[in-house]
Every structure is written in structure tokens, then in C-alpha cells.
Design a protein around this motif. Structure first.
Motif: not given
Length: 137
Positions: A13-18, A26-39, A130-137
Motif C-alpha cells: 500500500p504505497l500512497l503519494p504524499v507531501l 514554510d510552504l515548501r513541499t517535497v513529493d514522496a511515496v509513503a508505505l501505509v504501515d498500520t504496524g 488492490q485498492t486503498g481508500i483513506l478518509r480524513f479531515g
């Protein structure tokens, strides 16, 4: 509540993040790919990402991993998620409060780790592996 969905490839489960500085001015961002790790209890970034944002090391932390226990650098940073665009208007990312995370090794298919410090603020669904859904906010 906002939502993002993505495809899970090779059961990872790899998710594109900033990744952002903890400084809200400081509004600088770096694009990253994060492993979603519930452990993982905390989120993490590679040294390269930390250096690109000039994140100071705030100490060491003992981390238990598949490679054994080790003391690694700690950083404070924020994680953002790009929201889907609606129409012609640009969408601002959703940015979580700053977290105290740690350094992970480079060389994986991801350069950040999204741990329970952030995931506990979300609803996570993995459908059919095969599909991940993340709800937040």
C-alpha cells in the motif's frame, strides 16, 4: 470529510504524499511515496527527504524493525495529501499536524512511512488487496 483512493501494487500500500517542514509558515513541499504501515506507531522519512527540507535532528529513537533494534535520528515534520481536483479550481493539500517521526533507510520503493500517529486520525479501507481508500479531515 476528504477522501483519496489509490491502487495497491504488488500487495504494497504505497500512497503519494507531501512532506513539509513543521513550520506552518514554510510552504515548501517535497513529493514522496509513503508505505501505509498500520504496524508502525510513528511516521518516518528518509535522510534525503529530511535534508531536502533542512529538518534538524532532534535526537535519537530506538526503533524495532525486521533488521533488529537500532537507534535512528528523530525529526519533526508534517505530512500532506493532495486532494482530487474538482473542476478547474486547484485543490490545496490536506496537511496533518506536525508529528515526531524517525529516519528510515533509503533504497526501498518508498521514501516515507505513514504510521499510526497519522493513520489513527483517518479511516483506512483496503478492498480486495488492490485498492486503498483513506478518509480524513
Amino acid at each position: 470529510m476528504s477522501e483519496i483512493s489509490w491502487r495497491i501494487v504488488d500487495r504494497r500500500p504505497l500512497l503519494p504524499v507531501l512532506i513539509l517542514s513543521p513550520d506552518v509558515n514554510d510552504l515548501r513541499t517535497v513529493d514522496a511515496v509513503a508505505l501505509v504501515d498500520t504496524g508502525a506507531t510513528a511516521s518516518a522519512v528518509t535522510r534525503d527527504l529530511a535534508e531536502r527540507l533542512a529538518l534538524p535532528v532532534i535526537g535519537k529513537r530506538l526503533v524495532a524493525s525486521a533488521h533488529g533494534d537500532q537507534h535512528v535520528d528523530r525529526y519533526i515534520f508534517r505530512i500532506g495529501i493532495r486532494l482530487p481536483r474538482e473542476g478547474e479550481m486547484p485543490a490545496f493539500p490536506f496537511v496533518f499536524e506536525a508529528v515526531e517521526g524517525f529516519r528510515i533507510r533509503s533504497g526501498f520503493a518508498f521514501d516515507a512511512l505513514l504510521g499510526m500517529d497519522v493513520l489513527s486520525q483517518c479511516d483506512l479501507t483496503i478492498s480486495g488487496g488492490q485498492t486503498g481508500i483513506l478518509r480524513f479531515g
